[in-house]
Design a protein around this motif. Sequence first.
Motif, short mmCIF file in Angstrom:
data_model
loop_
_atom_site.label_atom_id
_atom_site.label_comp_id
_atom_site.label_asym_id
_atom_site.label_seq_id
_atom_site.Cartn_x
_atom_site.Cartn_y
_atom_site.Cartn_z
N ALA A 43 -6.11 -9.57 -33.21
CA ALA A 43 -5.22 -8.40 -33.33
C ALA A 43 -3.74 -8.76 -33.48
O ALA A 43 -3.05 -8.22 -34.35
N TYR A 44 -3.22 -9.65 -32.67
CA TYR A 44 -1.79 -9.96 -32.65
C TYR A 44 -1.60 -11.30 -31.97
O TYR A 44 -2.53 -11.87 -31.39
N ASP A 45 -0.37 -11.82 -32.00
CA ASP A 45 -0.02 -13.00 -31.20
C ASP A 45 1.49 -12.99 -30.94
O ASP A 45 2.21 -12.11 -31.42
N ALA A 46 1.95 -13.97 -30.18
CA ALA A 46 3.37 -14.00 -29.80
C ALA A 46 4.28 -14.16 -31.01
O ALA A 46 5.39 -13.60 -31.03
N TYR A 47 3.85 -14.91 -32.01
CA TYR A 47 4.67 -15.11 -33.21
C TYR A 47 4.89 -13.77 -33.91
O TYR A 47 6.02 -13.44 -34.30
N SER A 48 3.83 -12.97 -34.07
CA SER A 48 3.97 -11.69 -34.77
C SER A 48 4.83 -10.71 -33.97
O SER A 48 5.57 -9.91 -34.56
N LEU A 49 4.75 -10.76 -32.64
CA LEU A 49 5.59 -9.89 -31.82
C LEU A 49 7.06 -10.29 -31.92
O LEU A 49 7.95 -9.45 -32.03
N ALA A 50 7.30 -11.61 -31.88
CA ALA A 50 8.68 -12.10 -31.98
C ALA A 50 9.30 -11.79 -33.32
O ALA A 50 10.48 -11.44 -33.41
N ASN A 51 8.51 -11.88 -34.37
CA ASN A 51 9.02 -11.61 -35.71
C ASN A 51 8.97 -10.14 -36.07
O ASN A 51 9.33 -9.77 -37.18
N GLY A 52 8.55 -9.31 -35.11
CA GLY A 52 8.62 -7.87 -35.27
C GLY A 52 9.75 -7.32 -34.44
O GLY A 52 10.89 -7.18 -34.89
N THR A 53 9.45 -7.06 -33.17
CA THR A 53 10.45 -6.48 -32.27
C THR A 53 11.66 -7.40 -32.09
O THR A 53 12.81 -6.96 -32.18
N GLY A 54 11.41 -8.69 -31.82
CA GLY A 54 12.52 -9.62 -31.58
C GLY A 54 13.47 -9.71 -32.75
O GLY A 54 14.70 -9.60 -32.59
#
Length: 413
Positions: A155-166
């Motif tokens: 579903a997701y990972d830390a990289y995708s979260l960082a490159n989204g919200t971050g």
Amino acid sequence: MSNYLQRIGAASFAVALGMGSAVAQNTPQATGRLSNDVLRIGVLTDISGVYADISGKGAIEAVKMAVEDFGGTMFGKPIDVVSADHQNKADIGAAKAREWYDVGGVDMINDLANSGVALAVAGIAKEKKRHAIVNNASNVGITNAQCSPYTVHYAYDAYSLANGTGRAVVENGGDSWFFLTVDFAFGHGLEQQVSEVVKKANGKVLGAARHPLGTSDFASYMLQAQSSKAKIVGLASTGQDTINAIKAAHEFGLTKNQKLAALLLWINDVHSLGLPVAQGLQLTNAWYWDMNEESRKFARRFQERVGYMPNMAHAGDYSSTLHYLKAVQAAGSDDADAVSAKMRSMPIKDMFTQNGTIRADGRMVHDMYLWEVKKPSESKHPWDYLKLVKTIPAAQAFMPLEQSTCPLVKKSS
């Protein structure tokens, strides 16, 4: 077909039956053999802890829905679903996975909320040559150090979260950060990924405070965040920890001078917080129940079973289980290597994603989405909480394959 499908009426029955029929009609291999005359899926999740609301019984029901929609059998033999609570402890999760693989006849383990548990189970899946699918953990080590042909990070990972919200927060001027980080693999990995995004944009990371999983009193952490003078306080946590941190930030007046960046926020968290508190927060998710008609149909069926709307991990549990079942059917057996090859060769196009593919390292890549929590005045009906800010294309959302340290990835010379 289950009693549930009979209960929800002819329209929903037709949808579910159509999905199962489509699998049988569109898969090249319609007959085959199972090694022990049953295909068994284990849902290893947090049933009683801080992640129970975003995982738990919802994860179990999502997997069961996929099995039902597939038709309930494989090659005329039953598809069985078992479940267990890993209690957010890697040793307990690893012991259960080993038991399931060794003597429980489990072919695939799904959900795996908690990065510590997911990393441990991925290692056992590699050793035992059995499948594991991660839908509710973020640590990128799952497709790096612990990668194997048998584990998929879905579903997701830390990289995708960082490159989204971050990235979105940094681009909007949030160039100094202080982190409140849950003290285990998930929080550490998320903090690291967002820190890299901040530094690449010439921003600064001014510090971090680590808190235990399941923290209820954030007073001392709020004081550290306030004294840092950082523009952004990044919440490298999720579930009840994030809810408690956001409530504390409002109570301590932190949000008067600093902004919060909730790095993994769920629709369930927004529901718990309420729009007056959560409004304006941005979050990166792979899926939202109100995206389109197909997602809404799934969500309403899910809500009838569990009482609330599904989140992206629940949708991933459903989608990945259905993809696994299609791969077994296409392979003509439950042989792990044959199924792995089919899972990686077959595209994923369903209510979760329209453009999903599984790479050699086990990362399922797909579009991600940056959302913003609506103001109370913008919400028109129950669970109408998010509005789309932008779509992050699959090629940009996840770590480039050339950066992977997975030994299965062939590097160009």
